[in-house]
Design an enzyme around this catalytic site. Sequence first.
Site, PDB file in Angstrom:
ATOM      1  N   ASP A  42       0.831  -1.210   0.000  1.00  0.00           N
ATOM      2  CA  ASP A  42       0.000   0.000   0.000  1.00  0.00           C
ATOM      3  C   ASP A  42       0.865   1.259   0.000  1.00  0.00           C
ATOM      4  O   ASP A  42       0.484   2.279  -0.574  1.00  0.00           O
ATOM      5  CB  ASP A  42      -0.984   0.003   1.177  1.00  0.00           C
ATOM      6  CG  ASP A  42      -2.246   0.778   0.835  1.00  0.00           C
ATOM      7  OD1 ASP A  42      -2.771   0.582  -0.276  1.00  0.00           O
ATOM      8  OD2 ASP A  42      -2.697   1.599   1.649  1.00  0.00           O
ATOM      9  N   GLU A  84      -0.064  10.641   5.149  1.00  0.00           N
ATOM     10  CA  GLU A  84      -0.148   9.188   4.991  1.00  0.00           C
ATOM     11  C   GLU A  84       1.237   8.605   4.706  1.00  0.00           C
ATOM     12  O   GLU A  84       1.610   7.569   5.249  1.00  0.00           O
ATOM     13  CB  GLU A  84      -1.104   8.879   3.832  1.00  0.00           C
ATOM     14  CG  GLU A  84      -1.901   7.622   4.020  1.00  0.00           C
ATOM     15  CD  GLU A  84      -3.101   7.611   3.096  1.00  0.00           C
ATOM     16  OE1 GLU A  84      -4.028   8.412   3.316  1.00  0.00           O
ATOM     17  OE2 GLU A  84      -3.109   6.809   2.146  1.00  0.00           O
ATOM     18  N   GLU A 136     -11.103   6.132  -2.605  1.00  0.00           N
ATOM     19  CA  GLU A 136     -11.086   6.561  -1.199  1.00  0.00           C
ATOM     20  C   GLU A 136     -12.243   5.935  -0.419  1.00  0.00           C
ATOM     21  O   GLU A 136     -12.072   5.516   0.732  1.00  0.00           O
ATOM     22  CB  GLU A 136     -11.171   8.101  -1.113  1.00  0.00           C
ATOM     23  CG  GLU A 136     -10.008   8.836  -1.766  1.00  0.00           C
ATOM     24  CD  GLU A 136      -8.683   8.685  -1.017  1.00  0.00           C
ATOM     25  OE1 GLU A 136      -8.365   7.574  -0.557  1.00  0.00           O
ATOM     26  OE2 GLU A 136      -7.958   9.695  -0.919  1.00  0.00           O
ATOM     27  N   GLU A 206      -9.580  -3.002  -6.385  1.00  0.00           N
ATOM     28  CA  GLU A 206      -9.534  -3.039  -4.920  1.00  0.00           C
ATOM     29  C   GLU A 206      -9.648  -4.485  -4.413  1.00  0.00           C
ATOM     30  O   GLU A 206      -8.929  -4.886  -3.498  1.00  0.00           O
ATOM     31  CB  GLU A 206     -10.632  -2.159  -4.305  1.00  0.00           C
ATOM     32  CG  GLU A 206     -10.388  -0.660  -4.462  1.00  0.00           C
ATOM     33  CD  GLU A 206      -9.233  -0.125  -3.602  1.00  0.00           C
ATOM     34  OE1 GLU A 206      -8.858  -0.772  -2.615  1.00  0.00           O
ATOM     35  OE2 GLU A 206      -8.709   0.943  -3.952  1.00  0.00           O
TER      36      GLU A 206
HETATM   37  C1  LIG Z   1      -5.283   0.175  -2.632  1.00  0.00           C
HETATM   38  C2  LIG Z   1      -5.702   1.421  -1.949  1.00  0.00           C
HETATM   39  N1  LIG Z   1      -6.909   1.960  -2.197  1.00  0.00           N
HETATM   40  C3  LIG Z   1      -7.262   3.133  -1.547  1.00  0.00           C
HETATM   41  C4  LIG Z   1      -6.437   3.746  -0.662  1.00  0.00           C
HETATM   42  C5  LIG Z   1      -6.873   4.983   0.041  1.00  0.00           C
HETATM   43  N2  LIG Z   1      -6.106   6.113  -0.298  1.00  0.00           N
HETATM   44  C6  LIG Z   1      -5.200   3.165  -0.459  1.00  0.00           C
HETATM   45  N3  LIG Z   1      -4.304   3.692   0.404  1.00  0.00           N
HETATM   46  N4  LIG Z   1      -4.827   1.987  -1.090  1.00  0.00           N
END
Ligand SMILES: Cc1ncc(CN)c(N)n1
Length: 217
Positions: A42, A84, A136, A206
């Site tokens: 991520d 983040e 999001e 996702e």
């Molecule tokens: C795969 C993924 N999707 C969404 C997000 C949210 N910004 C994230 N951090 N990573």
Amino acid sequence: MIDTWLRKHSLIHTGATRHPFILGIRDGTVDLSAYKTWLGQDYLFVRAFIPFVASILIKAWKESDDSSTDMEVILSGMASLNEEISWFKSETPKWGVQLSDIVPQKSNQDYCRFLENLMSPDVEYPVAITALWAIEAVYQASFALCLEDGAKTPAELRQTCQRWGNDGFRQYCNSLQQIANRHLQKASNDLLTKAEVALLRVLEHEVEFWNMSRAEG
Ligand SMILES: Cc1ncc(CN)c(N)n1
């Protein structure tokens, strides 16, 4: 518009927002090596996501109607992404994950390539902002689930869940949804189809991203 699409595609939407990886966090059975995989992957995703959000800021700026509030919302999202990145940098060493060692996996690469395609100036603003909202909103809905009453989320993962499950992030997602809906209302049928397809692709990516985290765990 977006609510209609979510009803129409509820199966894949549920697949993305109530994935076994997330349900495992919520019931406390998550494999922590899967969590580590997710964490490292991520981080790489977010690094690719930032230029994507920047490209949407440019599209908002180029819109002919008054989109200055859109720009403020998108800019606030970029500020959160800055935080983040710092969070990933402080979270990864706790889990023995070395940022420089992470190799992007195929599902991650595919997702990042999808984002790169959406960054093209040929992609219309309503399509890109719909995709941004969906990306999001999946995280918001997923992690909020892990904070609900009765959730058995392990203490060491609660902060992660707060990051995307908190109220401020929910409000940010609501603002993005309103912006997307406002632009979709004025869109041609052709544009609506493109935005709906972009939403579906996000949901598929996702699901693949969560699957990847579990498989490698
Ligand atoms: C795969 C993924 N999707 C969404 C997000 C949210 N910004 C994230 N951090 N990573």
